[in-house]
Design a protein around this motif. Sequence first.
Motif, PDB file in Angstrom:
ATOM      1  N   GLN A  62       0.833  -1.203   0.000  1.00 60.15           N
ATOM      2  CA  GLN A  62       0.000   0.000   0.000  1.00 60.15           C
ATOM      3  C   GLN A  62       0.864   1.248   0.000  1.00 60.15           C
ATOM      4  OE1 GLN A  62      -3.275   0.334   2.804  1.00 60.15           O
ATOM      5  NE2 GLN A  62      -2.898  -1.794   3.322  1.00 60.15           N
ATOM      6  N   CYS A  63       1.957   1.198   0.753  1.00 60.25           N
ATOM      7  CA  CYS A  63       2.834   2.369   0.853  1.00 60.25           C
ATOM      8  C   CYS A  63       4.089   2.207  -0.006  1.00 60.25           C
ATOM      9  CB  CYS A  63       3.253   2.599   2.299  1.00 60.25           C
ATOM     10  SG  CYS A  63       1.869   3.058   3.351  1.00 60.25           S
ATOM     11  N   HIS A  64       4.627   0.983  -0.083  1.00 59.91           N
ATOM     12  CA  HIS A  64       5.914   0.799  -0.761  1.00 59.91           C
ATOM     13  C   HIS A  64       5.765   0.414  -2.225  1.00 59.91           C
ATOM     14  CE1 HIS A  64       8.536   1.337   2.736  1.00 59.91           C
ATOM     15  NE2 HIS A  64       7.549   0.797   3.426  1.00 59.91           N
ATOM     16  N   GLY A  65       4.553   0.476  -2.758  1.00 56.40           N
ATOM     17  CA  GLY A  65       4.337   0.207  -4.174  1.00 56.40           C
ATOM     18  C   GLY A  65       4.016  -1.251  -4.449  1.00 56.40           C
ATOM     19  N   THR A  66       3.338  -1.503  -5.575  1.00 52.23           N
ATOM     20  CA  THR A  66       2.953  -2.863  -5.951  1.00 52.23           C
ATOM     21  C   THR A  66       4.182  -3.750  -6.039  1.00 52.23           C
ATOM     22  OG1 THR A  66       1.117  -1.960  -7.200  1.00 52.23           O
ATOM     23  CG2 THR A  66       1.728  -4.229  -7.695  1.00 52.23           C
ATOM     24  N   ASN A  67       4.105  -4.895  -5.381  1.00 46.75           N
ATOM     25  CA  ASN A  67       5.220  -5.842  -5.300  1.00 46.75           C
ATOM     26  C   ASN A  67       6.487  -5.209  -4.733  1.00 46.75           C
ATOM     27  OD1 ASN A  67       3.727  -8.022  -6.247  1.00 46.75           O
ATOM     28  ND2 ASN A  67       4.082  -7.440  -8.364  1.00 46.75           N
ATOM     29  N   ASP A 106       7.667   1.556  12.743  1.00 47.99           N
ATOM     30  CA  ASP A 106       7.709   0.838  14.026  1.00 47.99           C
ATOM     31  C   ASP A 106       6.328   0.277  14.342  1.00 47.99           C
ATOM     32  OD1 ASP A 106      10.243   1.828  14.012  1.00 47.99           O
ATOM     33  OD2 ASP A 106       9.850   3.422  15.472  1.00 47.99           O
ATOM     34  N   VAL A 107       5.332   1.078  14.043  1.00 47.27           N
ATOM     35  CA  VAL A 107       3.962   0.640  14.313  1.00 47.27           C
ATOM     36  C   VAL A 107       3.571  -0.492  13.360  1.00 47.27           C
ATOM     37  CG1 VAL A 107       1.570   1.402  14.491  1.00 47.27           C
ATOM     38  CG2 VAL A 107       3.419   2.977  15.087  1.00 47.27           C
ATOM     39  N   GLN A 108       3.994  -0.351  12.095  1.00 48.74           N
ATOM     40  CA  GLN A 108       3.711  -1.423  11.121  1.00 48.74           C
ATOM     41  C   GLN A 108       4.333  -2.738  11.587  1.00 48.74           C
ATOM     42  OE1 GLN A 108       1.945  -1.264   8.204  1.00 48.74           O
ATOM     43  NE2 GLN A 108       1.434   0.840   8.738  1.00 48.74           N
ATOM     44  N   ALA A 109       5.620  -2.675  11.914  1.00 51.53           N
ATOM     45  CA  ALA A 109       6.363  -3.901  12.219  1.00 51.53           C
ATOM     46  C   ALA A 109       5.850  -4.574  13.496  1.00 51.53           C
ATOM     47  CB  ALA A 109       7.853  -3.581  12.339  1.00 51.53           C
ATOM     48  N   ARG A 110       5.366  -3.778  14.422  1.00 55.13           N
ATOM     49  CA  ARG A 110       4.868  -4.353  15.685  1.00 55.13           C
ATOM     50  C   ARG A 110       3.644  -5.234  15.490  1.00 55.13           C
ATOM     51  NH1 ARG A 110       6.971  -1.562  20.138  1.00 55.13           N
ATOM     52  NH2 ARG A 110       5.286  -1.922  21.613  1.00 55.13           N
ATOM     53  N   ALA A 111       2.985  -5.085  14.347  1.00 58.50           N
ATOM     54  CA  ALA A 111       1.762  -5.857  14.118  1.00 58.50           C
ATOM     55  C   ALA A 111       2.052  -7.317  13.778  1.00 58.50           C
ATOM     56  CB  ALA A 111       0.953  -5.211  12.993  1.00 58.50           C
ATOM     57  N   TYR A 112       3.328  -7.663  13.605  1.00 59.65           N
ATOM     58  CA  TYR A 112       3.671  -9.029  13.193  1.00 59.65           C
ATOM     59  C   TYR A 112       4.531  -9.723  14.246  1.00 59.65           C
ATOM     60  CZ  TYR A 112       2.319  -7.166   8.639  1.00 59.65           C
ATOM     61  OH  TYR A 112       1.634  -6.581   7.616  1.00 59.65           O
ATOM     62  N   ARG A 157      11.703  -1.837  19.145  1.00 61.75           N
ATOM     63  CA  ARG A 157      12.107  -0.575  19.785  1.00 61.75           C
ATOM     64  C   ARG A 157      10.874   0.253  20.140  1.00 61.75           C
ATOM     65  NH1 ARG A 157      14.698   1.753  14.216  1.00 61.75           N
ATOM     66  NH2 ARG A 157      12.744   2.353  13.253  1.00 61.75           N
ATOM     67  N   ARG A 158      11.138   1.318  20.902  1.00 61.81           N
ATOM     68  CA  ARG A 158      10.015   2.181  21.273  1.00 61.81           C
ATOM     69  C   ARG A 158       9.422   2.784  20.011  1.00 61.81           C
ATOM     70  NH1 ARG A 158      11.288   7.260  24.126  1.00 61.81           N
ATOM     71  NH2 ARG A 158       9.620   8.171  22.958  1.00 61.81           N
ATOM     72  N   PRO A 159       8.124   2.639  19.792  1.00 56.29           N
ATOM     73  CA  PRO A 159       7.563   3.098  18.521  1.00 56.29           C
ATOM     74  C   PRO A 159       7.618   4.614  18.369  1.00 56.29           C
ATOM     75  CG  PRO A 159       5.821   2.263  19.955  1.00 56.29           C
ATOM     76  CD  PRO A 159       7.111   2.024  20.669  1.00 56.29           C
ATOM     77  N   GLU A 160       8.267   5.033  17.299  1.00 52.18           N
ATOM     78  CA  GLU A 160       8.333   6.466  17.000  1.00 52.18           C
ATOM     79  C   GLU A 160       7.785   6.744  15.609  1.00 52.18           C
ATOM     80  OE1 GLU A 160      12.354   7.642  17.752  1.00 52.18           O
ATOM     81  OE2 GLU A 160      12.052   7.567  19.928  1.00 52.18           O
ATOM     82  N   GLY A 161       8.334   6.040  14.629  1.00 48.01           N
ATOM     83  CA  GLY A 161       7.913   6.269  13.243  1.00 48.01           C
ATOM     84  C   GLY A 161       6.784   5.333  12.842  1.00 48.01           C
ATOM     85  N   ILE A 162       6.300   5.579  11.627  1.00 50.17           N
ATOM     86  CA  ILE A 162       5.182   4.784  11.108  1.00 50.17           C
ATOM     87  C   ILE A 162       5.581   3.316  10.959  1.00 50.17           C
ATOM     88  CG2 ILE A 162       5.683   5.162   8.634  1.00 50.17           C
ATOM     89  CD1 ILE A 162       2.654   5.607   8.307  1.00 50.17           C
TER      90      ILE A 162
END
Length: 127
Positions: free
Chosen positions: A56-61, A96-102, A89-94
């Motif tokens: 969605q953010c980093h482009g198709t494929n 960090d929040v993405q990666a925490r979901a997995y 790590r402590r979530p600061e950027g977008i």
Amino acid sequence: MNPPSRFSPSPAAAPISHARRRSLVREFAIAAAVLASLSTQAAPPPGQLLASQCFQCHGTNGRAVGGFESINGKSADDMYKKLLEMSTRRPEGIMDVQARAYTPIQLKLIATYLASLPAQAATSVQR
Ligand code: HEC
């Protein structure tokens, strides 16, 4: 009026015409063929579904458009380490929040899948 008896013949028990039976047999054969073809289809590569969210953010494929970072065709190890670090790590950027979901296992699947995609230079949108 009496309630319908359990033993009264239901419409389903009515005799089936020859034509209807032939049509049912044909429908069953089609359904069986469709199911058989579905079961022989290759399963999607592990990680593909999990990684599709990133596109969605980093482009198709994973090929970035308009200034984003491409995430396709990179080293799976490096990607996994980055994602794991972001997720812990402590979530600061977008991200960090993405990666925490997995879970770490899911991050590994994502990194491995992304690494299997061909590396392509980022592209800019033509307007
Ligand atoms: C909501 C938008 C969004 C989504 C979804 C998203 N990212 Fe990102 N990503 C960003 C932004 C913005 C940056 C650059 C700023 C930053 O690092 O926070 C970035 C940066 C990155 C970087 C570079 C970080 C670095 O420091 O080198 C990687 C690698 C990355 N993302 C991987 C992923 C992966 C893998 C997924 C899917 C699990 C994903 N991103 C999903 C927005 C997103």
